[in-house]
Design a protein around this motif. Structure first.
Motif, short mmCIF file in Angstrom:
data_model
loop_
_atom_site.label_atom_id
_atom_site.label_comp_id
_atom_site.label_asym_id
_atom_site.label_seq_id
_atom_site.Cartn_x
_atom_site.Cartn_y
_atom_site.Cartn_z
N SER A 71 0.70 -1.31 -0.25
CA SER A 71 0.00 0.05 -0.13
C SER A 71 1.20 1.62 -0.03
O SER A 71 0.64 2.33 -0.56
CB SER A 71 -0.97 -0.21 1.14
OG SER A 71 -2.30 -0.53 0.92
N PHE A 205 -3.57 5.58 -0.06
CA PHE A 205 -3.72 4.63 0.67
C PHE A 205 -4.65 3.47 1.66
O PHE A 205 -4.21 2.72 1.77
CB PHE A 205 -2.68 5.28 1.87
CG PHE A 205 -2.81 4.34 2.93
CD1 PHE A 205 -0.87 4.07 2.60
CD2 PHE A 205 -2.90 4.37 3.84
CE1 PHE A 205 -0.87 2.38 3.84
CE2 PHE A 205 -2.65 3.60 5.37
CZ PHE A 205 -0.91 2.55 4.97
N ASP A 206 -5.62 4.44 1.58
CA ASP A 206 -6.85 3.36 2.14
C ASP A 206 -7.75 3.18 1.04
O ASP A 206 -9.22 2.99 1.55
CB ASP A 206 -7.57 4.27 3.38
CG ASP A 206 -7.84 5.98 2.43
OD1 ASP A 206 -8.02 5.78 1.49
OD2 ASP A 206 -7.91 6.45 3.84
N GLU A 207 -7.65 3.36 -0.30
CA GLU A 207 -8.53 2.93 -1.27
C GLU A 207 -8.53 1.92 -1.40
O GLU A 207 -7.61 0.63 -1.66
CB GLU A 207 -7.85 3.86 -2.88
CG GLU A 207 -8.80 3.05 -4.14
CD GLU A 207 -9.94 4.14 -4.41
OE1 GLU A 207 -11.37 2.53 -4.94
OE2 GLU A 207 -11.25 4.76 -3.64
N ILE A 208 -10.15 1.00 -1.16
CA ILE A 208 -10.25 -0.38 -2.01
C ILE A 208 -11.45 -0.14 -2.77
O ILE A 208 -10.91 -1.65 -3.49
CB ILE A 208 -11.01 -1.08 -0.23
CG1 ILE A 208 -11.29 -2.28 -0.53
CG2 ILE A 208 -12.30 -0.46 -0.51
CD1 ILE A 208 -11.58 -3.23 0.48
N THR A 220 -3.24 -5.77 -0.97
CA THR A 220 -3.12 -3.74 -0.23
C THR A 220 -3.68 -4.56 1.31
O THR A 220 -4.62 -5.11 0.88
CB THR A 220 -3.48 -2.57 -1.41
OG1 THR A 220 -5.05 -2.81 -1.09
CG2 THR A 220 -3.17 -2.49 -2.39
N PRO A 222 -6.21 -2.69 2.51
CA PRO A 222 -7.56 -2.66 2.76
C PRO A 222 -7.76 -3.48 1.86
O PRO A 222 -9.18 -4.11 2.33
CB PRO A 222 -8.29 -1.62 1.82
CG PRO A 222 -7.16 -0.23 2.18
CD PRO A 222 -5.23 -1.09 1.64
N PHE A 225 -8.23 -5.82 4.76
CA PHE A 225 -9.62 -5.51 5.88
C PHE A 225 -10.24 -6.61 5.65
O PHE A 225 -11.01 -6.74 6.08
CB PHE A 225 -9.59 -3.82 6.07
CG PHE A 225 -8.53 -3.38 7.34
CD1 PHE A 225 -8.80 -3.60 8.01
CD2 PHE A 225 -7.71 -2.04 6.76
CE1 PHE A 225 -8.29 -2.70 9.59
CE2 PHE A 225 -6.61 -1.18 7.52
CZ PHE A 225 -7.11 -2.16 8.54
N ALA A 242 -5.98 -0.51 12.17
CA ALA A 242 -6.89 0.62 11.74
C ALA A 242 -6.73 1.55 12.62
O ALA A 242 -6.29 2.85 11.76
CB ALA A 242 -8.66 0.05 12.07
N VAL A 245 -3.76 2.11 10.39
CA VAL A 245 -3.95 3.10 9.19
C VAL A 245 -4.41 4.70 9.67
O VAL A 245 -4.36 5.60 8.93
CB VAL A 245 -5.14 2.26 8.36
CG1 VAL A 245 -5.76 3.15 7.34
CG2 VAL A 245 -4.30 1.25 8.08
N THR A 249 -2.64 7.62 8.02
CA THR A 249 -3.63 8.47 6.75
C THR A 249 -3.84 10.15 7.30
O THR A 249 -3.54 11.24 6.43
CB THR A 249 -5.32 7.90 6.72
OG1 THR A 249 -4.88 6.66 6.22
CG2 THR A 249 -5.75 8.70 5.69
#
Length: 267
Positions: A71, A205-208, A220, A222, A225, A242, A245, A249
């Motif tokens: 990620s 970074f947190d795009e899923i 990655t 996300p 998760f 979490a 993250v 972020t």
């Protein structure tokens, strides 16, 4: 009545603001709280006990570290590409007037305005049509499509506030385009470019959703998760990751906020 009293928000406004903030932040506080619970199955309240063993367990998981590295790598490369493409596009769009400019501007913001699933499907169709195997680079390209928008919007807004006679004066004094960009444009707009890059990094970074369509067999953080949602016995470890993250972020978002504040406020 004093001016400060007139500008003071009413009781209803303050209550509404408090309720809105609580609605947004209480779920985050719940995740942080239950990263320290001793119960690995339920969200019992009050906590049956407090422990740090889930942090130790998370640090020992090689799959978490692999997903974290992936990620970070994707976000770093997507941000770099977005800063290059977004800044060049902003320079061209802010200084040029031509037929169809508004349509191009609309198309630039379209990847982030559309639902993520639509963008993901479009990228997957393009990947399949090009006969490319989804993997690391397809994730990077997919993330760059919407990160460019963030950088472009920040950079072009700053360029529009810069007096055009600065550029004209630089050219009249014999500077070429690169020298003008380096000594005139970039010092004025550097904070906006960095802020856009930091926001793009946090978003990547947190795009899923887009990642699910472009990742192939890559995982990655996300996606990690998403897979962990079906393992209830490891919920505290998921909460620990979490928390990490959120920290990763939050830092670029705070820096971007600081960089885009007016100069007198930063002083």
């Amino acid at each position: 009545m004093s001016r400060s009293a007139l500008n003071r928000p009413s009781l209803g406004t303050r209550i509404g603001a408090f309720v809105g903030l609580a609605f947004l932040n209480v779920p985050v506080l719940v995740i942080i709280l239950y990263a320290f619970t001793t119960d690995d199955r339920t969200y019992a309240f009050p906590l049956p006990g407090v422990t740090l063993r889930w942090f130790e367990a998370a640090l020992a998981r090689s799959d978490i570290w692999a997903a974290m590295r992936l990620s970070l790598s994707v976000a770093a490369l997507a941000t770099l590409l977005a800063m290059i493409l977004g800044s060049l596009t902003a320079l061209a769009m802010s200084r040029s007037r031509f037929w169809g400019k508004e349509a191009i501007t609309f198309m630039l913001v379209l990847p982030i305005a559309l639902p993520g699933i639509v963008t993901g499907l479009a990228l997957l169709a393009a990947i399949k049509a090009a006969r490319i195997d989804p993997g690391f680079w397809t994730i990077v390209v997919g993330h760059t499509t919407f990160c460019v928008v963030i950088v472009y919007n920040n950079f072009v807004a700053r360029l529009r506030r810069m007096p055009q006679n600065w550029i004209e004066a630089s050219m009249d004094l014999g500077a070429d385009g690169f020298q003008t960009f380096r000594h005139i444009v970039l010092p004025h707009a550097a904070t906006a470019l960095l802020a856009g890059g930091m926001l793009a990094f946090a978003l990547s970074f947190d795009e899923i959703i887009v990642t699910l369509f472009t990742a192939g067999h890559e995982r990655t953080l996300p996606i990690w998760f998403f897979n962990e949602l079906f393992r209830p016995r490891e919920r505290p470890i998921t909460n620990v990751v979490a928390v990490v993250v959120m920290i990763v972020t939050l830092i670029p978002i705070l820096l971007a906020y600081y960089l885009t504040r007016p100069t007198e406020e930063r002083s």
